[in-house]
Design a protein around this motif. Structure first.
Motif, PDB file in Angstrom:
ATOM      1  N   ALA A  36       0.814  -1.163   0.072  1.00  0.00           N
ATOM      2  CA  ALA A  36       0.185   0.099  -0.160  1.00  0.00           C
ATOM      3  C   ALA A  36       0.894   1.090  -0.102  1.00  0.00           C
ATOM      4  N   GLU A  37       2.024   1.350   0.810  1.00  0.00           N
ATOM      5  CA  GLU A  37       2.981   2.370   0.714  1.00  0.00           C
ATOM      6  C   GLU A  37       3.349   2.828  -0.337  1.00  0.00           C
ATOM      7  N   TYR A  38       3.983   1.550  -1.169  1.00  0.00           N
ATOM      8  CA  TYR A  38       4.526   1.723  -2.631  1.00  0.00           C
ATOM      9  C   TYR A  38       3.481   2.199  -3.423  1.00  0.00           C
ATOM     10  N   GLY A  39       2.245   1.885  -3.386  1.00  0.00           N
ATOM     11  CA  GLY A  39       1.356   2.441  -4.363  1.00  0.00           C
ATOM     12  C   GLY A  39       1.462   2.130  -5.807  1.00  0.00           C
ATOM     13  N   ASP A  40       1.239   3.098  -6.539  1.00  0.00           N
ATOM     14  CA  ASP A  40       1.474   3.103  -8.237  1.00  0.00           C
ATOM     15  C   ASP A  40       2.924   2.890  -8.409  1.00  0.00           C
ATOM     16  N   ALA A  41       3.705   2.952  -7.581  1.00  0.00           N
ATOM     17  CA  ALA A  41       5.239   2.483  -8.022  1.00  0.00           C
ATOM     18  C   ALA A  41       5.399   0.931  -8.319  1.00  0.00           C
ATOM     19  N   LEU A  42       4.295   0.141  -7.952  1.00  0.00           N
ATOM     20  CA  LEU A  42       4.172  -0.995  -8.310  1.00  0.00           C
ATOM     21  C   LEU A  42       3.305  -1.333  -9.734  1.00  0.00           C
ATOM     22  N   ALA A  43       2.888  -0.338 -10.166  1.00  0.00           N
ATOM     23  CA  ALA A  43       2.112  -0.467 -11.499  1.00  0.00           C
ATOM     24  C   ALA A  43       2.810  -1.372 -12.495  1.00  0.00           C
ATOM     25  N   GLY A  44       2.183  -2.685 -13.021  1.00  0.00           N
ATOM     26  CA  GLY A  44       2.667  -3.427 -13.807  1.00  0.00           C
ATOM     27  C   GLY A  44       3.748  -4.284 -13.592  1.00  0.00           C
ATOM     28  N   LYS A  45       3.972  -4.271 -12.171  1.00  0.00           N
ATOM     29  CA  LYS A  45       5.089  -5.163 -11.771  1.00  0.00           C
ATOM     30  C   LYS A  45       4.444  -6.476 -11.505  1.00  0.00           C
ATOM     31  N   ILE A  46       5.140  -7.800 -11.446  1.00  0.00           N
ATOM     32  CA  ILE A  46       4.840  -8.940 -10.956  1.00  0.00           C
ATOM     33  C   ILE A  46       5.377  -8.990  -9.451  1.00  0.00           C
ATOM     34  N   ILE A  47       4.213  -9.081  -8.574  1.00  0.00           N
ATOM     35  CA  ILE A  47       4.471  -9.105  -7.078  1.00  0.00           C
ATOM     36  C   ILE A  47       4.366 -10.527  -6.534  1.00  0.00           C
ATOM     37  N   VAL A  48       5.457 -10.863  -5.944  1.00  0.00           N
ATOM     38  CA  VAL A  48       5.471 -12.048  -5.232  1.00  0.00           C
ATOM     39  C   VAL A  48       5.711 -12.055  -3.760  1.00  0.00           C
ATOM     40  N   ASP A  49       4.681 -12.639  -3.300  1.00  0.00           N
ATOM     41  CA  ASP A  49       4.678 -12.685  -1.708  1.00  0.00           C
ATOM     42  C   ASP A  49       5.012 -14.134  -1.285  1.00  0.00           C
ATOM     43  N   ILE A  50       6.088 -14.017  -0.470  1.00  0.00           N
ATOM     44  CA  ILE A  50       6.690 -15.314   0.090  1.00  0.00           C
ATOM     45  C   ILE A  50       6.401 -15.523   1.615  1.00  0.00           C
ATOM     46  N   SER A  51       5.563 -14.614   2.401  1.00  0.00           N
ATOM     47  CA  SER A  51       5.363 -14.615   3.664  1.00  0.00           C
ATOM     48  C   SER A  51       4.653 -15.976   4.104  1.00  0.00           C
ATOM     49  N   ASN A  52       4.594 -16.203   5.314  1.00  0.00           N
ATOM     50  CA  ASN A  52       3.957 -17.274   6.185  1.00  0.00           C
ATOM     51  C   ASN A  52       3.233 -16.614   7.235  1.00  0.00           C
ATOM     52  N   PRO A  53       1.675 -16.517   7.292  1.00  0.00           N
ATOM     53  CA  PRO A  53       1.271 -15.698   8.391  1.00  0.00           C
ATOM     54  C   PRO A  53       0.824 -16.801   9.528  1.00  0.00           C
ATOM     55  N   PHE A  54       1.822 -17.155  10.225  1.00  0.00           N
ATOM     56  CA  PHE A  54       1.689 -18.004  11.238  1.00  0.00           C
ATOM     57  C   PHE A  54       1.253 -17.198  12.581  1.00  0.00           C
ATOM     58  N   ASN A  55       0.372 -17.830  13.483  1.00  0.00           N
ATOM     59  CA  ASN A  55       0.055 -17.207  14.782  1.00  0.00           C
ATOM     60  C   ASN A  55       1.406 -17.552  15.548  1.00  0.00           C
ATOM     61  N   ALA A  56       1.260 -17.047  16.636  1.00  0.00           N
ATOM     62  CA  ALA A  56       2.435 -17.028  17.747  1.00  0.00           C
ATOM     63  C   ALA A  56       2.839 -18.326  18.221  1.00  0.00           C
ATOM     64  N   THR A  57       1.951 -19.366  18.260  1.00  0.00           N
ATOM     65  CA  THR A  57       2.178 -20.769  18.596  1.00  0.00           C
ATOM     66  C   THR A  57       2.441 -21.617  17.624  1.00  0.00           C
TER      67      THR A  57
END
Length: 207
Positions: A76-97
């Motif tokens: 969201a912060e990068y906004g339009d700077a990412l227009a036309g880009k391939i964005i690859v999310d590599i994260s794992n949203p695990f809980n604390a345990t």
């Protein structure tokens, strides 16, 4: 070969970056802490450059090498700077345990990214099911998910350039299952299973 920008300068950026440069790709590092970006660029070598945080990335493929809690806000912060880009999310949203996901809705970090990214951006989930050490030392399979067929070909070609085998699991809606797969493989690894080609990427990353 591909041009890659890593948003984040932690361990996963370093590990994937080393493979990327060795595979003949060009790399750029962006981090909130410019000194970390500079240090990683020096480690990677091969003409790796750095960019200013929030500026238009030089890479056609942008890898958000960040802890899950910072991925959506950073896009969201990068906004339009990412227009036309391939964005690859590599994260794992695990809980604390590490026995559940941090979100309870039938969604994924990648799907949430797609909601706020520029309309022309193409969002993918990849690399989250591979332990960093396995990625660095072995040649595992890389599961990936996304919607755009042309961009899929580019992501697959990039993965192949790393000496890895891309396995297309379907559209971006499959990203939630990849996150669940990551959680399952944590349990398997805890029982000494899953350290071969099918193994989890616990993303030790920072910006």
């Amino acid at each position: 070969m591909s041009s890659i920008t890593f948003i984040g300068a932690g361990n996963m950026a370093r590990t994937i970056g080393m493979l990327a440069v060795a595979g003949g790709n060009t790399a750029e590092i962006m981090a909130r802490d410019q000194s970390k970006a500079d240090a990683l660029a020096k480690v990677l070598g091969g003409g790796t450059t750095t960019g200013q945080w929030g500026a238009v990335p030089a890479g056609d493929i942008v890898i958000t090498a960040l802890l899950y809690a910072g991925v959506v806000s950073t896009v969201a912060e990068y906004g339009d700077a990412l227009a036309g880009k391939i964005i690859v999310d590599i994260s794992n949203p695990f809980n604390a345990t590490f026995d559940g996901l941090a979100h309870s809705e039938p969604t994924s970090i990648a799907q949430e990214v797609a909601k706020i990214a520029p309309a022309s951006a193409m969002v993918f989930k990849a690399f989250n099911t591979i332990f960093r050490s396995v990625l660095a030392e072995g040649r595992p399979d890389v599961f990936f998910a996304g919607d755009n067929p042309q961009a899929k070909a580019g992501v697959a070609a990039f993965i192949e350039s790393l000496g890895l085998r891309p396995l297309d699991v379907g559209g971006l809606k499959m990203a939630q299952w990849l996150e669940g797969m990551g959680l399952v493989t944590v349990g398997l690894a805890g029982n000494g299973v899953g350290h071969g080609n099918f193994a989890l990427g616990v993303n030790e990353v920072n910006g």
